[in-house]
Design an enzyme around this catalytic site. Structure first.
Site, PDB file in Angstrom:
ATOM      1  N   THR A  85       0.836  -1.205   0.000  1.00  0.00           N
ATOM      2  CA  THR A  85       0.000   0.000   0.000  1.00  0.00           C
ATOM      3  C   THR A  85       0.868   1.252   0.000  1.00  0.00           C
ATOM      4  O   THR A  85       0.640   2.187  -0.779  1.00  0.00           O
ATOM      5  CB  THR A  85      -0.938   0.007   1.221  1.00  0.00           C
ATOM      6  OG1 THR A  85      -1.866  -1.072   1.096  1.00  0.00           O
ATOM      7  CG2 THR A  85      -1.706   1.317   1.309  1.00  0.00           C
ATOM      8  N   SER A 221       4.757  -6.915  -2.174  1.00  0.00           N
ATOM      9  CA  SER A 221       4.413  -7.151  -0.771  1.00  0.00           C
ATOM     10  C   SER A 221       4.989  -8.479  -0.315  1.00  0.00           C
ATOM     11  O   SER A 221       4.964  -9.464  -1.059  1.00  0.00           O
ATOM     12  CB  SER A 221       2.887  -7.170  -0.609  1.00  0.00           C
ATOM     13  OG  SER A 221       2.531  -7.512   0.712  1.00  0.00           O
ATOM     14  N   HIS A 223       3.943 -10.351   2.462  1.00  0.00           N
ATOM     15  CA  HIS A 223       3.035 -11.334   3.058  1.00  0.00           C
ATOM     16  C   HIS A 223       2.234 -12.123   2.038  1.00  0.00           C
ATOM     17  O   HIS A 223       1.642 -13.155   2.364  1.00  0.00           O
ATOM     18  CB  HIS A 223       2.108 -10.672   4.082  1.00  0.00           C
ATOM     19  CG  HIS A 223       0.993  -9.868   3.498  1.00  0.00           C
ATOM     20  ND1 HIS A 223      -0.270 -10.374   3.321  1.00  0.00           N
ATOM     21  CD2 HIS A 223       0.938  -8.584   3.082  1.00  0.00           C
ATOM     22  CE1 HIS A 223      -1.059  -9.441   2.809  1.00  0.00           C
ATOM     23  NE2 HIS A 223      -0.341  -8.345   2.658  1.00  0.00           N
ATOM     24  N   CYS A 350      -9.093  -6.238   1.257  1.00  0.00           N
ATOM     25  CA  CYS A 350      -9.099  -4.853   1.736  1.00  0.00           C
ATOM     26  C   CYS A 350     -10.474  -4.206   1.634  1.00  0.00           C
ATOM     27  O   CYS A 350     -10.697  -3.133   2.187  1.00  0.00           O
ATOM     28  CB  CYS A 350      -8.072  -4.038   0.957  1.00  0.00           C
ATOM     29  SG  CYS A 350      -6.380  -4.610   1.218  1.00  0.00           S
TER      30      CYS A 350
END
Length: 401
Positions: A85, A221, A223, A350
């Site tokens: 993000t 990212s 994860h 999200c």
């Protein structure tokens, strides 16, 4: 309700997050020793004392490993962030504002500055784009076709001398469509625009090499590939104009201030190396599971594939199955599957709390009513053929509840 047991629960929501891998956990373990022993690696990487130098060396080793895994030309092109993000926000604000400043210095300050972005982006891209519009940038959204792809000709028709930045994701997190990023970037560059891609879902599922893609910036990212949460990175090609988004102490070569989380960086690098090493074999294995699950689910009454994924297709991610179910809402199905011991979703995690239909599906031309019955099953390295078989059987039970 059946008590949750993580050891028996069948997790099929890898597009939301992946369980921490052993490789990442082992890489982070030396940094997480409590007490004074932690000083061996747990110093501040910006300090000149021995603990700081040890942390700095570990950080730069992680940067080098991650850069190699992503295909960066040099380690300094990797900027560590708190996640994808932040990487997306940094890319959109940093590239657009820098391009506007360059035009101002060149005497074109009065000319409009336009940003093109695909309509199926993650909110981590769409939200900063809306903020840029509030700053005076002109924003235009590139529509996908019904199968979830932003076509090259769509970008070609939207380009003009006013366009400073184009952002198109590499792979969609809901339906799994893989964009022609290399071609899209080339078209944008030919028109004088910078190109950014959100490659979060693509890494580890299909080949990702930022050098081959020819992009100016790319977001990643940890994860999503078995690394720790709270760490990501922005690939920024050398000499690309960039206005820093995070200001403060001048860390990350002045491009992203904040004391670095070296333990998470080490875990991210280890997870990325492992994901890239097994990517080809995993892609083939998961593609087989994907095709089988599509055939089983679409054989059920009232269930249809959201997009046309031909068996063996490399146009879509190998780990995502997305269907529309008549007469049932996403939230209802998710909870029913959860009660049976299966973790799935309706789309992007999200926005999972929103009752609004997916903006991705709506942009693709799916009706609001149909979009309310969306179901996404996403697999990973821990998914077995038995998991998929049992889920297909559970789907019949969920539909006949």
């Amino acid at each position: 309700m059946k008590k949750f047991d993580p050891l028996t629960y069948t997790y099929l929501d890898y597009a939301a997050t992946a369980p921490l891998s052993e490789a990442a956990a082992e890489a982070m373990a030396p940094f997480l020793v409590p007490g004074r022993a932690n000083l061996a690696l747990g110093g501040n990487a910006n300090s000149l004392n021995s603990p700081g130098r040890a942390a700095f060396a570990a950080m730069e080793a992680a940067r080098k490993q991650l850069g190699q895994a992503l295909g960066a030309a040099r380690p300094q092109e990797i900027i560590f962030t708190s996640g994808a993000t932040e990487a997306d926000n940094s890319a959109l604000f940093g590239l657009a504002r820098a391009a506007r400043e360059q035009r101002r210095l060149a005497g074109n300050g009065a000319a409009p500055v336009k940003v093109l972005v695909s309509a199926v982006e993650h909110d981590a891209v769409l939200a900063p784009v809306r903020a840029l519009a509030a700053e005076g940038f002109q924003v235009e959204y590139l529509p996908p076709n019904r199968q979830g792809f932003v076509e090259v000709r769509t970008l070609e028709e939207a380009l003009s001398p006013d366009v400073a930045l184009v952002s198109v994701q590499m792979a969609n997190s809901e339906v799994g469509s893989i964009m022609a990023v290399q071609e899209l970037a080339a078209v944008a560059h030919a028109a004088g625009a910078l190109f950014h891609t959100d490659a979060v879902q693509a890494l580890g599922k299909t080949r990702v090499n930022v050098g081959e893609l020819g992009v100016d910036a790319a977001s990643f990212s940890a994860h999503k590939i078995g690394g720790p949460k709270g760490i990501g990175c922005l690939y920024l090609k050398a000499r690309t104009p960039f206005a820093p988004f995070m200001l403060g102490g001048g860390q990350e070569s002045g491009l992203r201030s904040s004391t670095q989380n070296v333990a998470a960086m080490a875990g991210f690098a280890a997870a990325a190396q492992e994901a890239v090493a097994v990517q080809e074999d995993e892609e083939a294995r998961l593609r087989g599971l994907r095709d089988y699950l599509y055939s089983k689910l679409c054989a059920l009454e009232g269930v249809r594939a959201t997009v046309e994924v031909e068996p063996g297709s490399a146009d879509y991610l190998p780990n995502i199955v997305h269907v529309l179910v008549d007469g049932l809402e996403s939230q209802t199905m998710i909870l029913r599957f959860d009660m049976l011991g299966f973790g799935v979703s309706g789309g992007s995690a999200c926005s999972s709390q929103s009752l609004e239909p997916s903006h991705v599906l709506r942009a693709m031309g799916v009706s609001a009513d149909d979009a309310q019955g969306a179901l996404r099953i996403s697999m990973g390295r821990g998914t077995t053929a038995d998991d998929v078989e049992r889920f297909a059987a559970a789907a019949e039970q969920v539909l006949e509840w």
